[in-house]
Design an enzyme around this catalytic site. Structure first.
Site, PDB file in Angstrom:
ATOM      1  N   ASN A 105       0.838  -1.200   0.000  1.00  0.00           N
ATOM      2  CA  ASN A 105       0.000   0.000   0.000  1.00  0.00           C
ATOM      3  C   ASN A 105       0.873   1.250   0.000  1.00  0.00           C
ATOM      4  OD1 ASN A 105      -2.812   1.029   0.431  1.00  0.00           O
ATOM      5  ND2 ASN A 105      -2.011   1.780   2.379  1.00  0.00           N
ATOM      6  N   HIS A 121      -5.009   9.862  -1.381  1.00  0.00           N
ATOM      7  CA  HIS A 121      -5.258  11.082  -0.631  1.00  0.00           C
ATOM      8  C   HIS A 121      -5.092  12.228  -1.633  1.00  0.00           C
ATOM      9  CE1 HIS A 121      -5.428   9.177   3.248  1.00  0.00           C
ATOM     10  NE2 HIS A 121      -4.312   8.525   2.991  1.00  0.00           N
ATOM     11  N   GLU A 128      -7.552   4.638   0.759  1.00  0.00           N
ATOM     12  CA  GLU A 128      -7.642   5.686   1.790  1.00  0.00           C
ATOM     13  C   GLU A 128      -8.133   7.004   1.180  1.00  0.00           C
ATOM     14  OE1 GLU A 128      -3.956   6.077   3.977  1.00  0.00           O
ATOM     15  OE2 GLU A 128      -3.598   3.919   3.969  1.00  0.00           O
ATOM     16  N   ASP A 156      -9.578  10.476   0.102  1.00  0.00           N
ATOM     17  CA  ASP A 156     -10.212  11.723   0.519  1.00  0.00           C
ATOM     18  C   ASP A 156      -9.821  12.803  -0.480  1.00  0.00           C
ATOM     19  OD1 ASP A 156      -7.569  11.823   1.495  1.00  0.00           O
ATOM     20  OD2 ASP A 156      -8.162  11.938   3.596  1.00  0.00           O
TER      21      ASP A 156
HETATM   22  C1  XIL Z   1      -3.277   8.538   9.454  1.00  0.00           C
HETATM   23  C2  XIL Z   1      -4.475   8.580  10.397  1.00  0.00           C
HETATM   24  O1  XIL Z   1      -5.606   8.910   9.648  1.00  0.00           O
HETATM   25  C3  XIL Z   1      -4.247   9.579  11.496  1.00  0.00           C
HETATM   26  O2  XIL Z   1      -5.297   9.499  12.464  1.00  0.00           O
HETATM   27  C4  XIL Z   1      -2.902   9.351  12.181  1.00  0.00           C
HETATM   28  O3  XIL Z   1      -2.655  10.380  13.090  1.00  0.00           O
HETATM   29  C5  XIL Z   1      -1.781   9.299  11.157  1.00  0.00           C
HETATM   30  O4  XIL Z   1      -2.085   8.320  10.183  1.00  0.00           O
HETATM   31  N1  XIL Z   1      -1.236   6.978   5.070  1.00  0.00           N
HETATM   32  C6  XIL Z   1      -1.603   5.865   5.782  1.00  0.00           C
HETATM   33  C7  XIL Z   1      -2.517   6.017   6.952  1.00  0.00           C
HETATM   34  O5  XIL Z   1      -1.272   4.747   5.394  1.00  0.00           O
HETATM   35  O6  XIL Z   1      -2.266   5.066   7.951  1.00  0.00           O
HETATM   36  C8  XIL Z   1      -2.458   7.396   7.527  1.00  0.00           C
HETATM   37  O7  XIL Z   1      -3.453   7.494   8.529  1.00  0.00           O
HETATM   38  C9  XIL Z   1      -2.652   8.438   6.447  1.00  0.00           C
HETATM   39  C10 XIL Z   1      -1.576   8.329   5.404  1.00  0.00           C
END
Ligand code: XIL
Length: 327
Positions: free
Chosen positions: A177, A213, A242, A244
């Site tokens: 990932n 993201h 993930e 957003d």
């Molecule tokens: C983020 C979480 O959303 C937060 O709550 C935490 O403080 C930091 O991590 N990449 C990833 C995730 O693989 O695990 C991360 O999640 C965001 C970026």
């Protein structure tokens, strides 16, 4: 008098076409907020513990585990017939704080990681469907990121990590990932080469997770589709893990919610077209987005990147995703 037909949820529409629409879950919100619980279970058919399965939260000390939060999220998923993604076993961030004071040898760290993977994957053998075995091993320029893991175990640590996970769970799908590798670019090229090499050496890897993201810069959906296709041509599953969608804080368009909705729609379409069947958003509603709390992200990005607003109202992005899945 006939009752008004109830509107389909996102989950109904996804189930109908066997699509996985997931959300990251925060166990405290689950415990304290019935609306969170209700929205997550009625609107999504998959969960990822947002933090609870990371090594830091799981390992209060070298020889102990605290599974309470992870169990809460995994059980919530199972009780509601949701798919569960395990995130994540090997990462350079969110390591236990006591690591700093531990004067380990390379072999001790290797044994620690092996035991960690065996224990965690073993505990959730029946309940976690897919694991992000390794997270973010590639640096932004495409080189291998130097981490405590690569330093102690050598660059072959991915091979070992995947093998250890497979040893205890022959059925789970095992993922690599990463972020910033959603479209075709230097970093996704490097990940492509890395994973191709793992497959050539028969390392047990099933898929690649694209975090997506979309913070400020929004990767091009056509390029995302092309990227998904090339990984699928290698024989890997591809999931968006993930998602957003935010804007640069100093450059938020007046019609931000509509642009956000259009982008979500285009990504769903790209995903469907390229043969990916899973999109996970990075928490349920804007109030819980990591962009509100992580580092200086609150100043850098607009803080309403998800499908539901602070009050759990469905946003334009919600309808865009639902419509795209309904077509
Ligand atoms: C983020 C979480 O959303 C937060 O709550 C935490 O403080 C930091 O991590 N990449 C990833 C995730 O693989 O695990 C991360 O999640 C965001 C970026």
């Amino acid at each position: 008098m006939s009752a008004e037909p109830t509107e389909s949820t996102l989950r109904d529409v996804a189930d109908e076409r066997e699509f996985t629409i997931g959300t990251a879950i925060d166990p405290d919100s689950l415990r304290r907020d019935p609306s969170y619980w209700k929205t997550a279970s009625s609107e999504f058919n998959a969960v990822t513990p947002e933090n609870a399965l990371k090594m830091g939260p799981l390992r209060p000390s070298r020889h102990t585990y605290d599974f309470r939060d992870a169990d809460a999220v995994v059980n919530f998923g199972r009780e509601n017939d949701m798919t569960v993604r395990g995130h994540t076993l090997v990462w350079h961030n969110q390591k236990p704080e006591w690591f700093q004071a531990w004067d380990y040898t390379d072999e001790q760290l290797r044994q620690f990681l092996r035991e960690h993977i065996h224990t965690v994957v073993g505990r959730y053998r029946e309940t976690v469907d897919a694991w992000d075995v390794v997270n973010e091993a590639v640096a932004d320029d495409g080189s291998m990121r130097r981490t405590v893991w690569s330093d102690a175990l050598g660059e072959d640590y991915l091979e070992e990590a995947f093998t250890w996970a497979r040893e205890v769970n022959p059925d789970a799908d095992l993922y690599y990932n990463d972020y910033g590798a959603d479209e075709i670019n230097e970093k996704s090229d490097a990940i492509y080469d890395l994973l191709e090499g793992l497959l050539e050496r028969d390392v047990p890897i099933d898929g690649v997770g694209l975090q997506l993201h979309a913070l400020g810069d929004h990767p091009d959906p056509d390029s995302i589709a092309e990227n998904i296709e090339r990984f699928r041509d290698l024989g890997l599953e591809v999931q968006i893990t993930e998602m957003d969608v935010a804007f640069h804080a100093d450059d938020v368009p007046a019609d931000a919610l509509e642009i956000q909705a259009d982008y979500y729609r285009e990504v769903v379409e790209a995903c469907l077209e390229a043969g990916c069947d899973t999109i996970v958003t990075w928490d349920v509603h804007d109030a819980n987005s990591w962009l509100r709390s992580f580092k200086d992200f609150g100043e850098r990005y607009s803080g309403d990147p998800l499908l539901f607003d602070d009050r759990y109202e469905r946003k334009p992005a919600y309808y865009a995703v639902r419509d795209a899945l309904e077509e």
